[in-house]
Design an enzyme around this catalytic site. Structure first.
Site, short mmCIF file in Angstrom:
data_model
loop_
_atom_site.label_atom_id
_atom_site.label_comp_id
_atom_site.label_asym_id
_atom_site.label_seq_id
_atom_site.Cartn_x
_atom_site.Cartn_y
_atom_site.Cartn_z
N LYS A 122 0.92 -1.26 0.04
CA LYS A 122 0.02 -0.14 -0.16
C LYS A 122 0.96 1.26 0.04
O LYS A 122 1.91 1.28 0.16
CB LYS A 122 -0.98 0.00 1.35
CG LYS A 122 -0.23 -0.07 2.44
CD LYS A 122 -1.14 -0.05 3.63
CE LYS A 122 -0.36 -0.13 4.99
NZ LYS A 122 -1.02 -0.67 6.14
N TYR B 264 15.50 30.67 6.95
CA TYR B 264 14.42 31.44 7.60
C TYR B 264 14.47 31.60 9.25
O TYR B 264 14.77 30.61 9.82
CB TYR B 264 13.16 30.70 7.29
CG TYR B 264 12.64 30.70 5.88
CD1 TYR B 264 12.21 32.12 5.34
CD2 TYR B 264 12.50 29.59 5.25
CE1 TYR B 264 11.73 32.28 4.11
CE2 TYR B 264 12.11 29.77 3.86
CZ TYR B 264 11.79 31.06 3.27
OH TYR B 264 11.31 31.18 1.89
N ARG C 123 -10.69 0.23 14.66
CA ARG C 123 -10.29 0.96 13.73
C ARG C 123 -11.29 0.64 12.36
O ARG C 123 -11.51 1.31 11.32
CB ARG C 123 -9.22 1.69 13.28
CG ARG C 123 -8.13 0.52 12.72
CD ARG C 123 -6.97 0.87 11.98
NE ARG C 123 -6.35 -0.32 10.94
CZ ARG C 123 -5.41 0.08 10.47
NH1 ARG C 123 -4.62 1.04 10.62
NH2 ARG C 123 -4.88 -1.05 9.84
N MET D 84 11.39 24.52 1.95
CA MET D 84 10.73 23.63 1.20
C MET D 84 11.59 23.04 0.19
O MET D 84 11.38 21.84 -0.29
CB MET D 84 9.61 24.30 0.32
CG MET D 84 8.63 23.64 -0.29
SD MET D 84 7.38 24.33 -1.62
CE MET D 84 6.48 25.33 -0.29
C1 LIG Z 1 -0.47 -1.46 6.74
C2 LIG Z 1 -1.14 -2.86 7.43
C3 LIG Z 1 -0.20 -4.14 7.46
C4 LIG Z 1 1.26 -3.91 7.27
O1 LIG Z 1 1.75 -3.42 8.41
P1 LIG Z 1 3.24 -3.29 8.57
O2 LIG Z 1 3.35 -2.58 10.28
O3 LIG Z 1 3.91 -2.40 7.86
O4 LIG Z 1 4.03 -4.62 8.60
C5 LIG Z 1 -0.88 -5.06 7.61
N1 LIG Z 1 -2.20 -5.16 7.89
C6 LIG Z 1 -3.09 -4.14 7.72
C7 LIG Z 1 -4.44 -4.43 8.04
C8 LIG Z 1 -2.47 -2.92 7.57
O5 LIG Z 1 -3.16 -1.72 7.39
#
Ligand SMILES: *Cc1c(COP(=O)(O)O)cnc(C)c1O
Length: 375
Positions: free
Chosen positions: A36, A268, A141, A316
């Protein structure tokens, strides 16, 4: 156009492969490789391309991320980690993505949408859509409440165009030394699935382990592990069982070198004041590239194998670092923001700690302006 002056990251795809193999060997389970957020800034398509023979499945956060992999020719199963709203059901089905479901409405909409839909991968009608069920065992969550899981799983049997391929939960405290809450979550998960019957092909299969759990909590492995961070060579806290290698190096080159007089300020707000005549160098990287501004006056970079302080506020696009008057450095010399140079190394963990955040955020924030070069 190659710019020597702008920063770039170098990504060693072979190391990602090695990390994935080591994890898989250690766990001896199916591997769901989490790619992801553009594979944590490493490039989802490139990473998936080198892992498709090692990973049993890929996981992404959104339908769009899944489609990107499909359009790049990735044919492994692709899990969408979070329950998706129903407006994307058509694409989920035709791209043969595997959504994570946590409510009845999505499940039944998906079931209805399967009829008459062709696969965009195989150009044949789709008979069933694979789904995974997300159970909330205490992180709160996502997922259906664990107390409702059994009933939900039974009820799913009435949706005969859905195939329950997996059942999952996510752990809230896998990185912590104290595993008491992990144990509560694992018990809730186990009791939610304890009378689920598996088919001859082993479905539904169960998975719960992120990187921290994969590397330190064998009881969480079930049928598949689901690491992200560890693939990219970064250890979650309190996990040591597998050898991982860092994958990403962030580099730039010295843009200019100058001398300022005692009492002069830098950048800055002039937040760094020179106590004596000081030699300084400019590099073209800043928070617009995802280099954390909170490293101002705190962070370090490597030049000539030596740590150099960041002086003044990070801008930046530009950052100023301190040199020694006697240093033999020149414009165009390599500057390491993350990675090794000589005997010195700046790790993602170090940057994260100094910037008061976690390695995940450092990696995923590296901006589009920073070119990725694969080695
Ligand atoms: C992002 C995520 C993972 C991977 O987590 P890591 O800590 O990067 O290994 C696994 N399961 C879910 C549901 C996630 O959101």
């Amino acid at each position: 156009m190659e710019s020597k002056i702008q920063s770039h990251v170098e990504i060693d795809l072979l190391k990602i492969q090695d990390n994935a193999k080591s994890i898989k060997e250690y766990c001896n389970r199916k591997l769901i490789a989490v790619v992801k957020a553009d594979a944590y800034g490493h490039g989802a398509v490139q990473v998936a391309n080198v892992l498709h023979n090692i990973a049993d499945m890929f996981a992404v956060a959104t339908v769009e991320e899944g489609i990107e992999l499909r359009q790049a020719g990735i044919r492994n199963p692709i899990l969408i980690l979070f329950s998706t709203l129903t407006d994307t059901v058509d694409e989920i089905i035709s791209y043969e993505l595997t959504p994570t479901i946590d409510n009845w409405n999505s499940a039944s909409r998906l079931n209805d949408a399967v009829i008459g839909r062709n696969s965009l991968l195989k150009f044949v009608p789709i008979e069933k859509a694979n789904i995974h069920l997300d159970i909330n065992t205490g992180m709160n969550r996502s997922g259906i409440p664990h107390s409702e899981a059994k009933e939900f799983i039974n009820r799913l049997q009435s949706l005969n165009r859905l195939q329950l391929e997996g059942i999952t939960t996510h752990l809230a405290t896998a990185e912590e030394k104290d595993q008491s809450f992990v144990n509560i979550q694992l018990q809730r998960f186990a009791s939610s699935i304890n009378d689920v019957k598996k088919s001859d092909t082993g479905t539904p299969f169960f998975h719960a382990a992120n990187s921290a759990a994969t590397l330190s909590i064998p009881d969480s492995h079930f049928d598949a592990v689901r690491p992200g961070l560890a693939l990219y060579g970064i250890y979650p806290p309190n996990s040591y069982y597998v050898d991982l290698q860092p994958v990403l190096c962030w580099k730039t080159h010295i843009n200019w070198i100058n001398m300022i007089e005692s009492g002069e300020g830098i950048s800055y707000g002039l937040t760094h004041k020179a106590k004596q005549q000081t030699r300084i160098a400019g590099i073209q990287v800043g928070y617009g590239d995802g280099y954390p501004r909170s490293l101002s006056n705190v962070g370090e970079v490597l030049i000539g194998g030596i740590r150099r302080p960041i002086l003044g506020n990070i801008c930046m696009d530009l950052t100023v670092v301190g040199l020694e008057t006697s240093d033999k450095v020149e414009i165009g010399d390599e500057v390491i923001l993350i990675g090794k140079q000589g005997d010195e190394e700046i790790t993602v963990d170090e940057i994260a700690e100094k910037a008061n955040t976690i390695p995940y955020e450092i990696l995923t924030r590296i901006g589009n302006r920073v070119k990725k070069i694969y080695t």
